[in-house]
Scaffold this motif. Structure first.
Motif, PDB file in Angstrom:
ATOM      1  N   THR A 192       0.813  -1.218   0.000  1.00 30.17           N
ATOM      2  CA  THR A 192       0.000   0.000   0.000  1.00 30.17           C
ATOM      3  C   THR A 192       0.844   1.265   0.000  1.00 30.17           C
ATOM      4  N   GLY A 193       2.080   1.165   0.459  1.00 32.53           N
ATOM      5  CA  GLY A 193       2.938   2.340   0.553  1.00 32.53           C
ATOM      6  C   GLY A 193       2.676   3.184   1.779  1.00 32.53           C
ATOM      7  N   GLU A 194       1.737   2.741   2.628  1.00 34.10           N
ATOM      8  CA  GLU A 194       1.357   3.526   3.803  1.00 34.10           C
ATOM      9  C   GLU A 194       1.278   2.646   5.040  1.00 34.10           C
ATOM     10  N   MET A 195       1.443   3.259   6.172  1.00 35.21           N
ATOM     11  CA  MET A 195       1.318   2.584   7.462  1.00 35.21           C
ATOM     12  C   MET A 195       0.300   3.337   8.311  1.00 35.21           C
ATOM     13  N   ILE A 196      -0.511   2.574   9.026  1.00 32.73           N
ATOM     14  CA  ILE A 196      -1.510   3.169   9.913  1.00 32.73           C
ATOM     15  C   ILE A 196      -0.910   3.280  11.311  1.00 32.73           C
ATOM     16  N   ALA A 197      -0.597   4.507  11.734  1.00 31.95           N
ATOM     17  CA  ALA A 197      -0.012   4.713  13.058  1.00 31.95           C
ATOM     18  C   ALA A 197      -1.080   4.673  14.150  1.00 31.95           C
ATOM     19  N   ASP A 198      -2.273   5.198  13.853  1.00 33.87           N
ATOM     20  CA  ASP A 198      -3.365   5.242  14.831  1.00 33.87           C
ATOM     21  C   ASP A 198      -4.603   4.612  14.184  1.00 33.87           C
ATOM     22  N   PRO A 199      -4.770   3.298  14.327  1.00 28.91           N
ATOM     23  CA  PRO A 199      -5.851   2.617  13.608  1.00 28.91           C
ATOM     24  C   PRO A 199      -7.238   2.985  14.112  1.00 28.91           C
ATOM     25  N   CYS A 200      -8.197   2.852  13.207  1.00 27.02           N
ATOM     26  CA  CYS A 200      -9.608   3.085  13.540  1.00 27.02           C
ATOM     27  C   CYS A 200     -10.042   2.074  14.595  1.00 27.02           C
ATOM     28  N   PRO A 201     -10.744   2.496  15.642  1.00 29.03           N
ATOM     29  CA  PRO A 201     -11.128   1.560  16.706  1.00 29.03           C
ATOM     30  C   PRO A 201     -12.164   0.529  16.261  1.00 29.03           C
ATOM     31  N   ASP A 202     -12.931   0.821  15.210  1.00 29.72           N
ATOM     32  CA  ASP A 202     -13.982  -0.104  14.787  1.00 29.72           C
ATOM     33  C   ASP A 202     -13.477  -1.192  13.850  1.00 29.72           C
ATOM     34  N   CYS A 203     -12.604  -0.817  12.908  1.00 31.53           N
ATOM     35  CA  CYS A 203     -12.106  -1.822  11.952  1.00 31.53           C
ATOM     36  C   CYS A 203     -10.672  -2.239  12.241  1.00 31.53           C
ATOM     37  N   ARG A 204     -10.038  -1.628  13.255  1.00 28.89           N
ATOM     38  CA  ARG A 204      -8.680  -1.963  13.669  1.00 28.89           C
ATOM     39  C   ARG A 204      -7.664  -1.790  12.544  1.00 28.89           C
TER      40      ARG A 204
END
Length: 374
Positions: A192-204
């Motif tokens: 994806t070229g991206e990293m999720i530092a603070d994930p969504c609480p509903d879909c993790r």
């Protein structure tokens, strides 16, 4: 090798060679002189650099025009030609030409295309009448759908994904494997070229959640066993906002009590009394179209004979017209006779000459001849 050697000579091409010919010749020579195939051979490395330099100029229409007019002087004093490039530059040219053999290794330097969501299958059973007329119905499925909280991004609302440090946002990492340079999806960000530092609480961080959806399905008239209906983008959502897959409805037509189907033709077997078969008449067959079809019976019809009613079969799927209705006659011999019926049949038998049933007469005559030695 001197850069003053004619570029067309280096590529073993005529000056009139087109772009395809130049590329083909470069491939052959680059494969021949590539350092990985000639380890430690300075002469091969020098030749590889020279043919790469030549191709780098001649593959560009503007540079080629300048070279054709002024020769090597067109690129003197930093004029944009080869000569001053290092080996890494020549490697880039090589990869751009041989990219299709390495799985599109360079790919324009962009991140890997987003992974599309999975397609889903739903099996639906319908009656032959529903296949004839078509129907509108609803189906309920459990599916991974886009998360409404983060709109599928996977990041907590108010935050954003960050560039992957492993691949610098390209979604790919490169590795040298002998003669080839291979690119793979980045194992850290999965391309994806991206990293999720603070994930969504509903879909993790996935951008998807499990949902139950009710969808409308339109079954057109004329569908058959195995017909597939596609509901675009109603399959599983792709991760982190990637496109959804499709939902495929596979139709299964239940067995009918009377009719069998072959394409647009309907078949039915109709038992027929021996008197109607002998004297002729008609029979009434209710069709799937709601109409009653009168099938005329010619006198003297035999078991197994098929009678065809044009246009009384199944509708043509996504077309015009209908197939045919075919009735196969099975002449039934009576098993329960009244005394009066037996008397009448005895009277009929006394009047038989053998001409009434020519097939029977011919068979027994032939049988008699065989045993008589005729």
């Amino acid at each position: 090798m001197s850069t003053q050697v004619d570029y067309y000579e280096l590529l073993e091409c005529e000056r009139t060679a087109d772009a395809t010919t130049l590329k083909s010749s470069y491939r052959k020579l680059a494969m021949k002189y590539h350092p990985d195939k000639n380890a430690g051979c300075k002469n091969s490395e020098s030749k590889f650099k020279a043919v790469s330099e030549a191709y780098e100029v001649l593959r560009d229409p503007q540079k080629r025009a300048a070279y054709d007019r002024y020769g090597h002087a067109a690129f003197a004093n930093g004029g944009g030609g080869g000569g001053a490039q290092d080996f890494g530059g020549f490697s880039d040219i090589f990869e751009s030409v041989f990219g299709e053999f390495m799985g599109g290794a360079r790919g324009g330097g962009g991140r890997q295309q987003q992974r599309r969501g999975a397609d889903l299958r739903y099996d639906m059973e319908i009656s032959l009448e529903e296949a004839y007329h078509g129907k509108s119905t609803e189906v309920t499925i459990d599916v991974s759908a886009q998360c409404d909280t983060c709109d599928g991004s996977g990041a907590r609302p108010g935050t954003r994904a960050k560039t992957c440090q492993q691949c610098n946002g390209h979604g790919k990492v490169r590795a040298q494997q002998g003669f080839f340079v291979v690119e793979r999806a980045c194992p850290v960000c999965q391309g994806t070229g991206e990293m999720i530092a603070d994930p969504c609480p509903d879909c993790r961080g996935d951008g998807r959640v499990d949902k139950t959806k009710t969808l409308s399905v339109n079954v057109p008239p004329g569908v058959d066993e195995g017909t597939r209906i596609r509901l675009a983008s109603e399959g599983e959502a792709g991760p982190r906002g990637a496109p959804a897959g499709d939902l495929y409805i596979f139709l299964h037509v239940k067995r009918h009590a009377i009719f069998e189907r072959e394409g647009t033709t309907l078949f039915a077997r109709a038992p027929l009394s021996f008197t109607t078969a002998s004297l002729g008449g008609s029979i009434a067959i209710p069709g799937l179209d709601g109409e009653t079809h009168d099938i005329k019976i010619p006198a003297g019809i035999q078991s197994g004979k098929q009678l065809r009613q044009r246009g009384a079969g199944m509708p043509v799927l996504q077309g015009r017209g209908h197939g045919d209705l075919v009735i196969q006659v099975d002449v039934e011999t009576p098993t329960k006779l009244s005394l009066r019926q037996k008397e009448l049949l005895e009277m009929f038998r006394e009047t038989e000459t053998g001409d009434e049933c020519p097939a029977s007469q011919g068979f027994f005559a032939k049988l008699k001849g065989v045993f008589a030695g005729e």
